[in-house]
Scaffold this active site. Structure first.
Site, PDB file in Angstrom:
ATOM      1  N   CYS A 122       5.015   0.209   6.242  1.00  0.00           N
ATOM      2  CA  CYS A 122       4.999  -0.910   5.294  1.00  0.00           C
ATOM      3  C   CYS A 122       5.090  -2.248   6.047  1.00  0.00           C
ATOM      4  O   CYS A 122       4.169  -2.619   6.761  1.00  0.00           O
ATOM      5  CB  CYS A 122       6.105  -0.731   4.256  1.00  0.00           C
ATOM      6  SG  CYS A 122       5.881  -1.815   2.823  1.00  0.00           S
ATOM      7  N   HIS A 225       5.013   4.449   2.083  1.00  0.00           N
ATOM      8  CA  HIS A 225       6.338   4.843   2.560  1.00  0.00           C
ATOM      9  C   HIS A 225       6.451   6.360   2.688  1.00  0.00           C
ATOM     10  O   HIS A 225       7.006   7.014   1.791  1.00  0.00           O
ATOM     11  CB  HIS A 225       7.423   4.314   1.607  1.00  0.00           C
ATOM     12  CG  HIS A 225       7.710   2.859   1.783  1.00  0.00           C
ATOM     13  ND1 HIS A 225       8.533   2.378   2.770  1.00  0.00           N
ATOM     14  CD2 HIS A 225       7.238   1.771   1.113  1.00  0.00           C
ATOM     15  CE1 HIS A 225       8.586   1.048   2.703  1.00  0.00           C
ATOM     16  NE2 HIS A 225       7.801   0.655   1.698  1.00  0.00           N
ATOM     17  N   GLU A 227       8.477   8.016   4.292  1.00  0.00           N
ATOM     18  CA  GLU A 227       9.881   8.474   4.356  1.00  0.00           C
ATOM     19  C   GLU A 227      10.415   8.815   2.965  1.00  0.00           C
ATOM     20  O   GLU A 227      11.441   9.475   2.851  1.00  0.00           O
ATOM     21  CB  GLU A 227      10.759   7.413   5.053  1.00  0.00           C
ATOM     22  CG  GLU A 227      11.179   6.211   4.212  1.00  0.00           C
ATOM     23  CD  GLU A 227      10.105   5.141   4.089  1.00  0.00           C
ATOM     24  OE1 GLU A 227       8.930   5.409   4.429  1.00  0.00           O
ATOM     25  OE2 GLU A 227      10.440   4.028   3.612  1.00  0.00           O
TER      26      GLU A 227
END
Ligand code: MN
Length: 250
Positions: A122, A225, A227
């Site tokens: 990001c 993202h 994660e």
């Protein structure tokens, strides 16, 4: 700097930093903070995460890089100062602290010189692009008016738009598919890419969602993202795993 460490690669992770904004974590008290998901994703991929402190001393930055086998440049609420890509600030948004900005720019440039495996997520991808001489859209909805909603309503564990992945790129090799679903939580994006970078992914409305350096062992940035997705989405998991595999070869 090759060392003999066969087992668990160490991945340096940049932390967010509030220099004293009362509305951010820690309030007036200067505070480091980082979503645990970044750390957990590196652990899940077999790495040993090392959260990096901010410093403006080049020697210390070099020493920190000596300690790690790879880097994860994380996202941020506030955005980069447009001055860094030679634009006046035209929209209302918070600017990332001077401390974090200076550190991460110096860190990523030095890491690049050393060909240290690096993943930017990001804002981290945006920083890698600006460090490489690229520019950003300061405000996607105002400037590009994309038809997709890049600030999704759903929580980031849900994906919300498609991304087309360029054939022949490192990212394509990792995701093994011409089209992937991603989450989206950004109001800025890459406008022009740095000269040593290529675009590896775009949303279906044309917004740049990934960049990489073709002449580097692993320098990849993604606008989404992973994660938030790696526990359910094999594509996101493979992104971290590949970082670890390349880092493990050093
Ligand atoms: Mn998006």
């Amino acid at each position: 700097m090759p060392r003999t460490r066969s087992q668990q690669p160490i991945i340096g992770i940049t932390s967010d930093f509030n220099a004293g904004d009362k509305d951010r974590p820690g309030g007036r008290e200067p505070t480091y903070f980082l979503r645990a998901r970044y750390v957990k994703a590196i652990e899940a991929a077999g790495g040993l995460p090392l959260i990096l402190p901010i410093t403006d001393r080049r020697k210390e930055i070099a020493k920190l890089l000596d300690l790690v086998d790879g880097l994860l440049i994380t996202g941020s609420g506030p955005d980069l100062d447009p001055k860094l890509y030679k634009e006046a600030k035209r929209y209302r948004f918070k600017v990332m602290s001077r401390e974090r900005t200076g550190f991460e720019l110096a860190l990523s440039k030095l890491a690049w010189e050393r060909e240290l495996p690096t993943l930017g997520i990001c804002g981290g991808m945006q920083l890698l692009n600006v460090a490489a001489g690229g520019s950003l859209y300061q405000d996607l909805p105002a400037q590009l008016k994309p038809f997709l909603k890049h600030q999704q309503q759903a929580y980031a564990t849900e994906s919300s738009h498609w991304v087309n992945v360029e054939p022949g790129t490192r990212l394509r090799e990792i995701v093994r598919s011409p089209k992937i679903r991603v989450n989206s939580s950004h109001h800025q994006s890459v406008k022009t890419i740095g000269p040593d970078l290529i675009i590896n992914a775009r949303a279906t409305d044309g917004v740049i969602e990934g960049i990489e350096a073709p002449d580097h062992p692993f320098l990849v940035g993604v606008q989404w993202h992973p994660e938030f997705l790696y526990t359910t989405d094999p594509v996101s998991r493979r992104l971290f795993e590949r970082l670890l595999v390349i880092a493990g070869r050093r």
